[in-house]
Design an enzyme around this catalytic site. Structure first.
Site, short mmCIF file in Angstrom:
data_model
loop_
_atom_site.label_atom_id
_atom_site.label_comp_id
_atom_site.label_asym_id
_atom_site.label_seq_id
_atom_site.Cartn_x
_atom_site.Cartn_y
_atom_site.Cartn_z
CG ASN A 91 36.40 39.59 49.81
OD1 ASN A 91 36.20 39.97 48.91
ND2 ASN A 91 37.99 39.56 49.76
CG ASP A 92 40.34 40.70 52.09
OD1 ASP A 92 39.68 39.72 52.34
OD2 ASP A 92 41.56 40.67 51.49
CD GLN B 262 39.53 42.80 47.03
OE1 GLN B 262 39.67 41.63 46.44
NE2 GLN B 262 39.89 44.20 46.75
CD1 TRP C 177 35.78 37.38 46.59
CD2 TRP C 177 35.92 36.14 44.63
NE1 TRP C 177 37.00 37.53 45.95
CE2 TRP C 177 37.03 36.87 44.88
CE3 TRP C 177 35.71 35.54 43.69
CZ2 TRP C 177 38.03 37.08 43.90
CZ3 TRP C 177 36.73 35.51 42.78
CH2 TRP C 177 38.07 36.10 42.88
CG PHE D 260 42.74 39.87 44.20
CD1 PHE D 260 41.60 40.11 43.47
CD2 PHE D 260 43.21 38.71 44.33
CE1 PHE D 260 40.88 38.94 42.79
CE2 PHE D 260 42.58 37.56 43.74
CZ PHE D 260 41.44 37.75 42.97
CB SER D 261 43.44 42.88 49.25
OG SER D 261 42.29 42.37 49.73
NE ARG E 259 46.09 36.30 47.72
CZ ARG E 259 46.60 34.97 47.33
NH1 ARG E 259 47.38 34.86 46.42
NH2 ARG E 259 46.50 34.09 48.18
CG ASP E 260 46.37 40.48 49.71
OD1 ASP E 260 45.78 40.92 48.76
OD2 ASP E 260 46.08 39.16 50.27
CD GLU F 121 44.62 35.01 51.23
OE1 GLU F 121 44.64 34.84 49.75
OE2 GLU F 121 43.86 34.85 52.12
C1 FRU Z 1 41.89 37.67 51.53
C2 FRU Z 1 42.01 37.57 49.91
C3 FRU Z 1 43.29 38.43 49.45
C4 FRU Z 1 42.89 38.85 48.20
C5 FRU Z 1 41.39 39.16 47.99
C6 FRU Z 1 40.72 38.43 46.96
O1 FRU Z 1 40.61 37.38 51.83
O2 FRU Z 1 42.14 36.37 49.39
O3 FRU Z 1 44.37 37.73 49.71
O4 FRU Z 1 43.61 39.92 47.63
O5 FRU Z 1 40.96 38.43 49.37
O6 FRU Z 1 39.19 39.22 47.26
#
Ligand code: FRU
Length: 503
Positions: free
Chosen positions: A38-39, A55, A63, A98-99, A167-168, A223
Site C-alpha cells: 500500500n502507501d 507498506q 494487508w 506503518f507509513s 500516524r504517517d 492520513e
Molecule cells: C493509509 C494507511 C496509513 C497507515 C498505513 C497502514 O493507507 O492507513 O494511515 O500508516 O495505511 O498500512
C-alpha cells in the site's frame, strides 16, 4: 520478537519473488517484490538516487503485519528492488511499521521516520492500537531501529489528540539544517488534523502546533499528510478517511485532498486559498512528494484505493502498484501534474494523425498497445457542438476501458466496468473539467495494469487500475456528433537508451 522477523521476510522475498514473471507486472510502475503493497513511504533522494519504501506484507496479497518494502531508481521508471527494510519486530511496533518518510542526514546516513503500532488489550477485552513515531537509521539497505524509540508519543500530542490515530510522519530538512515533520492525528472533535513538529537533529522532536484540521468538512481522520512550498504557494496534502461526497470534486470513502494556501512559518499559520482533489480517478491514495536536486516537486501515490480492493486479478502473487511519478506545479491557483519528464526518453514508435474527423467508431493504423503514452486533442468539427466523444483503450471483443467526454456538461467519465474485474465495486468516476467550447486535451498513459489520464496539460489527473488480459490492446475513438481530432501515440520501451523520443 527479534530481527528474525526481517530476516524471514528477506528470505521469503529472495526465494519466491523471482518466480513472478516480469511481463506479468507493470513495466515501469513499481509493484511489491511479492505480496501486498500500500502507501508509498520514504520517497526521497539519498546519495544521488531516489528511494521509495512502501507498506508491505510479503506473505500474501492482503494487508497484514506491516513491513517496509524498498526500491530505488535514478529515473523514476527503472526500479531496482532492494531487500525489505523494516519489519514489525519490537514491543513498540509489533502491530506494524506503518507509513512514514525518509531524509538524508548530514553525516551521510539515511533516517527513516515511521509510525510504530502497538496493540493493547483493554480491560473490556477490546484491542486498541497505540500509535507512536519511531526512527531507524541506515545506509540505504540496512537499517537499525533507534534504541530510544519511540520518539513521539501521546505525551507529544496537543490536548484531546488521539494516540490511537497518530500516524504517517512526513519529514524534511529546512535550509537552516533543522528538521520538520507533519503527522496526521484525530483531534478532540473526532475528525482529522495535521500536526507539525520540529527538531534540530532529526532525533529529538517537539510539537509546534496544528497546521490545519478537517472539522469533519473534508472527511474524518487525515492520513498521510505532506506539506511543501510550490510555485510561491504552500501546499498541504492529506488522504482523509470517511469522506462525504462533494459534487464531483470529492467522492465518498477514502479520498485525496490538496489544500493550497500561504504559510507564515514563524507563527505556524497556514491560510487556505483553495481546496481540490489530487486525483479524480478511482484508484489513487496516500501520495507523497520529494524535491529533486534540480528543484522539481515529484509526487507518487498508491494506484489503488481501500474501497475497491476486491477489484483484483486472480492467481497473482503481487497486489498494489504505485502511480507514475508526477511533476507538480500550480497554474491559475490549481494543482497541475504531469508524468515525470524522464518518461520521454523511453517513448518510441511515434505515430501521429492530424485533423481526423470522428463521427463513428474510428480505428487508426498502429494506434494500439498496453504500454502507451498517447495524447488526444479534440475540437468540434462543425459549428454545432458534438454530443459526446469517447476513447476506448485496452479493448478486444470482450473488454474495454473507456473515457467519455460530454461538452454540454463538461463531464469526463472513466469507465472500467469491463476491464477484467467482476467485483461489484465502483467502476466509473465522473469529473468536471474546465469547459472550453468542446475542446479537450487528454494524455493517456498505460502500463499493462493501469490507465492514468491527464486532462488539459495536467490540470486534472484520473487514475484507474485495470486487470484486462494484455491481448486486449485495441484503441478506438467514437463520437456522437462530429469531432476533429489529433492523436500522437508512442509506445514505451524501457530498454531504450539515449533516445530522443522523437522517431
Ligand atoms: C493509509 C494507511 C496509513 C497507515 C498505513 C497502514 O493507507 O492507513 O494511515 O500508516 O495505511 O498500512
Amino acid at each position: 520478537m527479534t530481527d528474525n522477523t526481517l530476516r524471514r521476510a528477506r528470505d521469503f522475498e529472495t526465494r519466491y519473488a523471482p518466480l513472478i514473471p516480469e511481463d506479468q507486472r507493470p513495466a515501469f510502475h513499481l509493484t511489491p517484490n511479492i505480496g501486498w503493497m500500500n502507501d508509498p513511504n520514504g520517497f526521497s533522494c539519498y546519495k544521488g538516487e531516489y528511494h521509495l519504501f512502501y507498506q508491505y506484507h510479503p506473505y500474501s496479497t492482503d494487508w497484514g503485519p506491516m513491513h517496509w518494502g524498498h526500491a530505488k531508481t535514478r529515473d523514476f521508471l527503472h526500479w531496482e528492488r532492494l531487500p525489505a527494510a523494516l519489519a514489525p519486530d519490537q514491543d513498540y511496533d509489533g502491530g506494524g511499521c506503518f507509513s512514514g518518510s525518509a531524509v538524508e542526514l548530514p553525516d551521510g546516513r539515511q533516517l527513516l521516520v515511521y509510525t510504530a503500532v502497538r496493540k493493547r488489550l483493554g480491560e473490556d477485552g477490546r484491542t486498541t492500537e497505540i500509535q507512536t513515531q519511531a526512527l531507524a537509521i541506515g545506509d540505504g539497505v540496512d537499517y537499525e531501529k533507534w534504541p530510544h524509540n519511540p520518539v513521539l508519543t501521546a505525551a507529544d500530542l496537543p490536548e484531546g489528540g488521539s494516540p490511537v490515530d497518530f500516524r504517517d510522519p512526513k519529514v524534511w530538512r529546512e535550509a537552516d539544517g533543522s528538521y520538520r515533520m507533519v503527522v496526521g492525528n484525530r483531534p478532540a472533535d473526532g475528525s482529522g488534523s495535521v500536526l507539525l513538529y520540529r527538531s534540530e537533529d532529526g532525533i529529538h522532536w517537539s510539537l509546534v502546533g496544528t497546521v490545519d484540521a478537517s472539522h469533519s468538512q473534508y472527511g474524518q481522520m487525515w492520513e498521510c499528510p505532506d506539506f511543501f512550498p510550490l510555485d510561491g504557494k504552500q501546499v498541504l496534502f492529506v488522504s482523509p478517511q470517511e469522506m462525504s461526497p462533494i459534487g464531483l470534486e470529492f467522492h465518498a470513502g477514502n479520498g485525496t485532498v490538496c489544500l493550497i494556501g500561504s504559510y507564515d512559518a514563524e507563527n505556524n499559520r497556514f491560510t487556505r486559498e483553495s481546496v481540490q482533489a489530487i486525483d479524480y480517478g478511482i484508484d489513487f491514495y496516500a501520495p507523497q512528494t520529494l524535491e529533486t536536486p534540480d528543484g522539481r516537486r515529484i509526487m507518487i501515490g498508491w494506484l489503488q484505493n481501500w474501497n475497491t480492493l476486491s477489484c483484483r486479478p486472480r492467481d497473482c502473487r503481487w497486489f498494489g502498484q504505485m502511480s507514475i511519478p508526477r511533476e507538480l506545479s500550480i497554474r491559475d491557483g490549481r494543482l497541475c501534474q504531469l508524468p515525470v519528464r524522464e518518461l520521454e526518453q523511453y517513448r518510441c514508435n511515434r505515430v501521429s494523425y492530424q485533423n481526423v474527423l470522428v463521427c463513428s467508431e474510428t480505428n487508426l493504423h498502429q494506434v494500439e498497445g498496453r504500454l502507451v503514452d498517447m495524447t488526444v486533442e479534440i475540437r468540434p468539427a462543425q459549428r454545432e457542438l458534438y454530443r459526446s466523444f469517447r476513447v476506448n483503450v485496452a479493448k478486444d471483443g470482450e473488454y474495454v476501458t473507456s473515457i467519455r467526454y460530454r461538452p454540454d456538461t463538461s463531464i469526463l467519465k472513466i469507465d472500467r466496468t469491463r476491464s477484467g474485474s467482476n467485483a461489484d465495486v465502483v467502476h466509473t468516476r465522473s469529473l468536471l473539467v474546465r469547459p472550453q467550447d468542446g475542446r479537450l486535451k487528454l494524455r493517456i498513459l498505460m502500463d499493462r495494469y493501469s490507465v492514468e489520464v491527464f486532462v488539459n496539460d495536467g490540470e486534472q489527473a484520473a487514475s484507474v487500475a485495470i486487470f484486462t488480459r494484455q491481448q486486449a490492446a485495441a484503441i478506438s475513438f467514437d463520437a456522437d456528433g462530429s469531432v476533429m481530432m489529433d492523436v500522437e501515440k508512442y509506445d514505451i520501451d524501457l530498454d531504450r537508451k539515449e533516445s530522443t523520443g522523437n522517431e
